[in-house]
Design a protein around this motif. Structure first.
Motif, PDB file in Angstrom:
ATOM      1  N   ASP A  10      -2.938 -11.972  -4.212  1.00 28.35           N
ATOM      2  CA  ASP A  10      -2.139 -12.948  -3.460  1.00 28.35           C
ATOM      3  C   ASP A  10      -0.934 -12.278  -2.812  1.00 28.35           C
ATOM      4  O   ASP A  10      -0.543 -12.617  -1.692  1.00 28.35           O
ATOM      5  CB  ASP A  10      -1.661 -14.070  -4.387  1.00 28.35           C
ATOM      6  N   THR A  32      -0.201 -12.533   1.114  1.00 30.16           N
ATOM      7  CA  THR A  32       1.009 -13.114   1.696  1.00 30.16           C
ATOM      8  C   THR A  32       1.731 -12.114   2.589  1.00 30.16           C
ATOM      9  O   THR A  32       2.304 -12.484   3.616  1.00 30.16           O
ATOM     10  CB  THR A  32       1.968 -13.618   0.603  1.00 30.16           C
ATOM     11  N   ASN A  67      -0.194 -11.970   5.814  1.00 27.92           N
ATOM     12  CA  ASN A  67      -0.047 -13.199   6.604  1.00 27.92           C
ATOM     13  C   ASN A  67       1.381 -13.442   7.065  1.00 27.92           C
ATOM     14  O   ASN A  67       1.640 -14.401   7.797  1.00 27.92           O
ATOM     15  CB  ASN A  67      -0.508 -14.410   5.780  1.00 27.92           C
ATOM     16  N   ASP A 112       3.874 -14.383   5.171  1.00 28.06           N
ATOM     17  CA  ASP A 112       4.474 -15.482   4.406  1.00 28.06           C
ATOM     18  C   ASP A 112       5.599 -14.905   3.548  1.00 28.06           C
ATOM     19  O   ASP A 112       5.423 -14.597   2.370  1.00 28.06           O
ATOM     20  CB  ASP A 112       3.400 -16.151   3.539  1.00 28.06           C
ATOM     21  N   THR A 113       6.772 -14.756   4.145  1.00 22.14           N
ATOM     22  CA  THR A 113       7.861 -14.025   3.517  1.00 22.14           C
ATOM     23  C   THR A 113       8.309 -14.629   2.205  1.00 22.14           C
ATOM     24  O   THR A 113       8.536 -13.909   1.214  1.00 22.14           O
ATOM     25  CB  THR A 113       9.064 -13.931   4.483  1.00 22.14           C
ATOM     26  N   ASN A 114       8.456 -15.945   2.153  1.00 18.57           N
ATOM     27  CA  ASN A 114       8.949 -16.581   0.933  1.00 18.57           C
ATOM     28  C   ASN A 114       7.987 -16.369  -0.230  1.00 18.57           C
ATOM     29  O   ASN A 114       8.405 -16.020  -1.339  1.00 18.57           O
ATOM     30  CB  ASN A 114       9.167 -18.074   1.173  1.00 18.57           C
ATOM     31  N   ALA A 115       6.707 -16.584   0.005  1.00 17.49           N
ATOM     32  CA  ALA A 115       5.723 -16.394  -1.059  1.00 17.49           C
ATOM     33  C   ALA A 115       5.641 -14.929  -1.462  1.00 17.49           C
ATOM     34  O   ALA A 115       5.511 -14.602  -2.648  1.00 17.49           O
ATOM     35  CB  ALA A 115       4.355 -16.899  -0.603  1.00 17.49           C
TER      36      ALA A 115
END
Length: 268
Positions: free
Chosen positions: A188, A192, A195, A197-200
């Motif tokens: 994951d 992330t 993708n 998805d900086t926060n995740a």
């Protein structure tokens, strides 16, 4: 002694994880300590458990390389060598594609200088390099910069203690001992990052840093036993299948620390 029943259970479990493949006979898998028959059985069982996945086999010379090729390995992870490093990697690549290995010296690695690294990476049979410095961000940065002269080669992180950060510094894949447990969380993390998805990504990176701090700590060679403890905590292997006959003894209290780290990671 290898607990082959536990290994089969582990291979079956790993086959369900979001991975591209596994490494066997690797430095951290105690490959050189195993007999020829043991290495053959290990490779055959992983090959059967992971059809269609990449199997990387550790090798310290032509004999292990040929054994790996006969057993169905797809590539080699070259154990570091001080002598004639470029020639050594070239010889291995005559059998299978090779991943070079920059490993920190305390674990038996070699501090290859830039000239040697360029020579290794220029070989057509070298697909990339795994970098496991343990704690040297500066060394990782140096190698990442050097890789710009070899854009067709893969920078692979082996940095369990700063996995997320190594991705931000240019790693395009991961081949890590920590991946033996909490494998889905690490997959994951890579997803992330890919993708954007900086926060995740930041949340998972922090979580995995906490896990690595209790599994990859002094004595460092004890991490193999700690990862076995983590697998037992996940219910993958039996509690009594966590022996590492070649590793250092560890205090019993450490096992509860590892169990707690697994539980905390799973409550994410």
């Amino acid at each position: 002694m290898i607990d082959f029943a536990a290994q089969r259970a582990y291979a079956t479990w790993m086959a369900r994880q979001p991975i591209a493949g596994v490494a066997v006979w690797a430095h951290t898998g105690r490959g050189p300590h195993l007999s020829d028959d043991q290495r053959r059985i290990v490779l055959e069982e992983w090959r059967a458990a992971l059809p269609g996945k990449v199997i990387v086999a550790g090798a310290n010379g032509p004999t292990m390389a040929r054994d790996a090729k006969r057993g169905g390995a797809d590539a080699l992870l070259a154990f570091p060598t001080q002598e004639n490093a470029v020639v050594y990697h070239d010889e291995l690549s005559q059998e299978l594609p090779v991943i070079a290995f920059y490993l920190y010296e305390a674990a038996g690695g070699v501090s290859y200088d830039d000239k040697t690294l360029h020579g290794i990476l220029a070989l057509p049979g070298i697909v990339g390099i795994k970098v496991a410095t343990l704690d040297s961000v500066m060394t990782f940065q140096r190698i990442a910069a050097l890789m710009r002269d070899h854009p067709d080669k893969l920078l692979i992180t082996g940095e369990d203690r700063f996995l997320g950060q190594s991705l931000t510094m240019g790693a395009r894949a991961a081949l890590i001992g920590m991946g033996a447990a909490l494998t889905d969380i690490q997959a994951d993390l890579l997803r992330t990052f890919s993708n954007g998805d900086t926060n995740a990504f930041q949340r998972l990176s922090t979580l995995l840093d906490a896990f690595s701090q209790v599994t990859f700590t002094e004595p460092m060679e004890g991490y193999i036993r700690r990862m076995l403890w983590a697998l037992a905590a996940e219910g993958v292997i039996p509690d009594d299948a966590c022996d590492d006959p070649w590793g250092p003894p560890l205090p019993a209290a450490e096992r509860e620390t590892v169990r707690r780290a697994v539980r905390e990671a799973r409550v994410r």
